[in-house]
Design a protein around this motif. Structure first.
Motif, mmCIF file in Angstrom:
data_model
loop_
_atom_site.group_PDB
_atom_site.id
_atom_site.type_symbol
_atom_site.label_atom_id
_atom_site.label_comp_id
_atom_site.label_asym_id
_atom_site.label_seq_id
_atom_site.Cartn_x
_atom_site.Cartn_y
_atom_site.Cartn_z
ATOM 1 N N LEU A 220 0.843 -1.187 0.000
ATOM 2 C CA LEU A 220 0.000 0.000 0.000
ATOM 3 C C LEU A 220 0.885 1.246 0.000
ATOM 4 O O LEU A 220 1.804 1.370 0.810
ATOM 5 C CB LEU A 220 -0.920 0.001 1.223
ATOM 6 C CG LEU A 220 -1.861 -1.205 1.348
ATOM 7 C CD1 LEU A 220 -2.658 -1.128 2.634
ATOM 8 C CD2 LEU A 220 -2.794 -1.286 0.142
ATOM 9 N N GLY A 221 0.617 2.178 -0.899
ATOM 10 C CA GLY A 221 1.437 3.380 -0.990
ATOM 11 C C GLY A 221 2.426 3.297 -2.134
ATOM 12 O O GLY A 221 2.549 2.287 -2.830
ATOM 13 N N GLU A 222 3.177 4.382 -2.335
ATOM 14 C CA GLU A 222 4.149 4.464 -3.422
ATOM 15 C C GLU A 222 5.370 3.591 -3.144
ATOM 16 O O GLU A 222 5.813 3.468 -1.990
ATOM 17 C CB GLU A 222 4.603 5.914 -3.612
ATOM 18 C CG GLU A 222 3.503 6.858 -4.078
ATOM 19 C CD GLU A 222 3.036 6.534 -5.493
ATOM 20 O OE1 GLU A 222 3.878 6.068 -6.294
ATOM 21 O OE2 GLU A 222 1.855 6.738 -5.793
ATOM 22 N N ASP A 223 5.916 3.006 -4.210
ATOM 23 C CA ASP A 223 7.067 2.110 -4.070
ATOM 24 C C ASP A 223 8.230 2.780 -3.348
ATOM 25 O O ASP A 223 8.810 2.220 -2.411
ATOM 26 C CB ASP A 223 7.539 1.639 -5.449
ATOM 27 C CG ASP A 223 6.550 0.720 -6.125
ATOM 28 O OD1 ASP A 223 5.562 0.337 -5.481
ATOM 29 O OD2 ASP A 223 6.763 0.384 -7.306
ATOM 30 N N ALA A 253 21.965 -2.228 8.390
ATOM 31 C CA ALA A 253 20.522 -2.027 8.236
ATOM 32 C C ALA A 253 20.203 -1.696 6.791
ATOM 33 O O ALA A 253 20.922 -0.928 6.150
ATOM 34 C CB ALA A 253 20.045 -0.896 9.144
ATOM 35 N N SER A 254 19.139 -2.273 6.264
ATOM 36 C CA SER A 254 18.721 -1.990 4.897
ATOM 37 C C SER A 254 17.208 -2.092 4.804
ATOM 38 O O SER A 254 16.548 -2.661 5.675
ATOM 39 C CB SER A 254 19.370 -2.961 3.905
ATOM 40 O OG SER A 254 18.871 -4.274 4.086
ATOM 41 N N GLY A 255 16.659 -1.531 3.749
ATOM 42 C CA GLY A 255 15.228 -1.597 3.517
ATOM 43 C C GLY A 255 14.915 -2.338 2.237
ATOM 44 O O GLY A 255 15.569 -2.125 1.216
ATOM 45 N N ALA A 256 13.931 -3.211 2.280
ATOM 46 C CA ALA A 256 13.519 -3.971 1.099
ATOM 47 C C ALA A 256 12.185 -3.483 0.553
ATOM 48 O O ALA A 256 11.710 -4.007 -0.456
ATOM 49 C CB ALA A 256 13.434 -5.459 1.427
ATOM 50 N N GLY A 257 11.562 -2.505 1.240
ATOM 51 C CA GLY A 257 10.277 -2.005 0.772
ATOM 52 C C GLY A 257 9.233 -3.100 0.745
ATOM 53 O O GLY A 257 9.133 -3.920 1.650
ATOM 54 N N GLU A 258 8.479 -3.135 -0.349
ATOM 55 C CA GLU A 258 7.388 -4.092 -0.488
ATOM 56 C C GLU A 258 7.784 -5.321 -1.293
ATOM 57 O O GLU A 258 6.945 -6.143 -1.640
ATOM 58 C CB GLU A 258 6.213 -3.404 -1.180
ATOM 59 C CG GLU A 258 6.530 -2.933 -2.593
ATOM 60 C CD GLU A 258 5.481 -2.010 -3.176
ATOM 61 O OE1 GLU A 258 4.905 -2.371 -4.219
ATOM 62 O OE2 GLU A 258 5.238 -0.941 -2.593
#
Length: 293
Positions: A220-223, A253-258
């Motif tokens: 949900l929301g923008e990529d 630390a890292s982010g993978a989003g959706e």
């Protein structure tokens, strides 16, 4: 001491659009992690989420060899600079190096993975970028190959960790909705991280630890918003653990989003029900590896 032997060459290819999340841009990558020169594609830099690139640690670059895992790459050079999914069979980076005249050289670096997601081939664009990635005692090696070059890899036996644990933390339990800062962290979330810190301290006493903290969101929301939110939450968790006494040098630390959902839900659900259904995807994963002394 063995060093990475990098296969480098110039490649001219037509521009191929890179989607927001992709498993591959090159074609016909084999199960053992090989690709022909004619099938190799470097994505356009303008398609990267990290368009500016980074100045990598060249000593860390010199440690990348055939057999390297994705967790190892996270530790050594960070997450890929394009929105490549967790199960992608290639990762792409944008690196910057200072030249002798203090100007900056922009280089692209590609890792090709086999079916078990271990790096087997490594490529530079342009070819002269390889010299910037050598450790001080390493002699640069550039191989000029014919149209279909021979592949040079150096098998390395990576020691298996004595302990390998993956811990899932609910982002909804850690943070207020759509928030990521320390002051937005819930009391229950802090208690959960306190327990995790105690476990990591125990692991630190047993050997060398490597901790990969990865934030995830629902779709949900923008990529790009989701990608940034997941990154910020992972960084906040890392900072909290550092404050509890965990060695900062052992954590990334890292982010993978959706991009790596663990649950699928019907899109036609009422929004409140859809949000509840997607809850497992909003999480922070903590992967811990312990290597005995």
């Amino acid at each position: 001491m063995n060093y990475t032997k990098l296969l480098t060459f110039s490649i001219i290819a037509s521009s191929i659009a890179l989607t927001a999340c992709t498993n591959t841009v090159s074609r016909n990558i084999t199960a053992d992690g090989k690709v022909k020169a004619s099938d190799l594609v470097f994505p356009e830099i303008k398609k990267a989420w990290q368009k500016e690139g980074i100045f990598p640690n060249t000593e860390n670059l010199s440690k990348i060899k055939a057999g390297v895992t994705k967790d190892d790459l996270y530790q050594l050079v960070g997450r890929p600079h394009f929105s490549e999914r967790q199960k992608a069979h290639e990762w792409d980076y944008i690196f910057k190096f200072y030249q002798e005249d203090n100007s900056i050289k922009i280089c692209q670096y590609k890792v090709i993975f086999d079916k078990n997601y271990r790096g087997q081939e490594f490529y530079w664009l342009p070819e002269d970028c390889a010299k910037y990635a050598q450790s001080p005692t390493q002699t640069p090696m550039v191989i000029h190959a014919p149209a279909e070059p021979a592949v040079i890899t150096q098998p390395v036996v990576t020691p298996a960790p004595a302990i390998h644990e993956k811990i899932n933390l609910s982002a909804d339990a850690l943070f207020a909705f759509d928030k990521w800062q320390l002051e937005d962290m819930k009391q229950a979330g802090k208690l959960e991280l306190d327990e995790l810190a105690e476990k990591l301290k125990n692991y630190q006493e047993q050997g060398e630890i490597r901790v990969m903290i990865t934030g995830h969101t629902d779709y949900l929301g923008e990529d790009m918003y989701n990608l940034n939110l997941s990154q910020l939450r992972a960084q906040t968790v890392r900072q909290y653990l550092i404050a509890q006494g965990i060695d900062a040098s052992t954590m990334i630390a890292s982010g993978a989003g959706e991009g790596s959902p663990v649950k699928q839900c019907a899109d036609n659900l009422p929004r409140n029900q859809l949000i509840d259904c997607l809850q497992p995807n909003r999480r922070v994963e903590v992967a811990v590896a312990v290597y005995k002394h």
